[in-house]
Design a protein around this motif. Sequence first.
Motif, PDB file in Angstrom:
ATOM      1  N   CYS A 117      -9.292   2.875 -41.395  1.00  0.00           N
ATOM      2  CA  CYS A 117      -8.687   1.562 -41.153  1.00  0.00           C
ATOM      3  C   CYS A 117      -7.212   1.673 -40.765  1.00  0.00           C
ATOM      4  CB  CYS A 117      -8.854   0.674 -42.383  1.00  0.00           C
ATOM      5  SG  CYS A 117     -10.584   0.228 -42.701  1.00  0.00           S
ATOM      6  N   ASN A 118      -6.484   2.569 -41.407  1.00  0.00           N
ATOM      7  CA  ASN A 118      -5.072   2.761 -41.051  1.00  0.00           C
ATOM      8  C   ASN A 118      -4.936   3.303 -39.626  1.00  0.00           C
ATOM      9  OD1 ASN A 118      -4.096   1.818 -43.472  1.00  0.00           O
ATOM     10  ND2 ASN A 118      -3.781   3.844 -44.357  1.00  0.00           N
ATOM     11  N   SER A 119      -5.805   4.213 -39.258  1.00  0.00           N
ATOM     12  CA  SER A 119      -5.754   4.794 -37.911  1.00  0.00           C
ATOM     13  C   SER A 119      -6.006   3.743 -36.840  1.00  0.00           C
ATOM     14  CB  SER A 119      -6.787   5.920 -37.774  1.00  0.00           C
ATOM     15  OG  SER A 119      -6.503   6.961 -38.665  1.00  0.00           O
ATOM     16  N   THR A 120      -7.016   2.902 -37.073  1.00  0.00           N
ATOM     17  CA  THR A 120      -7.288   1.845 -36.095  1.00  0.00           C
ATOM     18  C   THR A 120      -6.156   0.826 -36.082  1.00  0.00           C
ATOM     19  OG1 THR A 120      -8.614   0.591 -37.692  1.00  0.00           O
ATOM     20  CG2 THR A 120      -9.789   2.100 -36.206  1.00  0.00           C
ATOM     21  N   GLY A 121      -5.530   0.606 -37.216  1.00  0.00           N
ATOM     22  CA  GLY A 121      -4.393  -0.309 -37.286  1.00  0.00           C
ATOM     23  C   GLY A 121      -3.193   0.185 -36.498  1.00  0.00           C
ATOM     24  N   PHE A 122      -3.062   1.499 -36.362  1.00  0.00           N
ATOM     25  CA  PHE A 122      -1.976   2.088 -35.585  1.00  0.00           C
ATOM     26  C   PHE A 122      -2.303   2.153 -34.097  1.00  0.00           C
ATOM     27  CE2 PHE A 122      -0.664   4.250 -39.653  1.00  0.00           C
ATOM     28  CZ  PHE A 122       0.514   3.551 -39.783  1.00  0.00           C
TER      29      PHE A 122
END
Length: 117
Positions: A48-53
């Motif tokens: 989720c953090n990766s897609t958020g970035f």
Amino acid sequence: MRCFLIALLITVLSAGMASPAAMAAQDIEKQTIKLEQKISKKFSKTFCNSTGFGISYDGALKFALGETKGEFARNQLISNVDLENLKDQILADIASTCYYFELTKGDLDGLKLETVN
């Protein structure tokens, strides 16, 4: 009376000897369940953090797979982890964390936690 006392003593001793082994097995099972939860939370958070970035979903998936394997591969209990159950947990965590519902179990086939020596 003497035979009764000996039989009672043997019963008590054998019951007392079996308990630590049963308790150890339950403890390992509890630790394995905790490990599965920890892996699932780590994977979903990384994804989720990766897609958020701004990383693509495929890139985020590959990154989360690599990060998760790198962190947990050397854990002593990793061989006890049920991968199918773990995949279900990961899908549920990703859905509740970043509301991404298009990921399938097949997408998680690259999830291999044990290292090959």
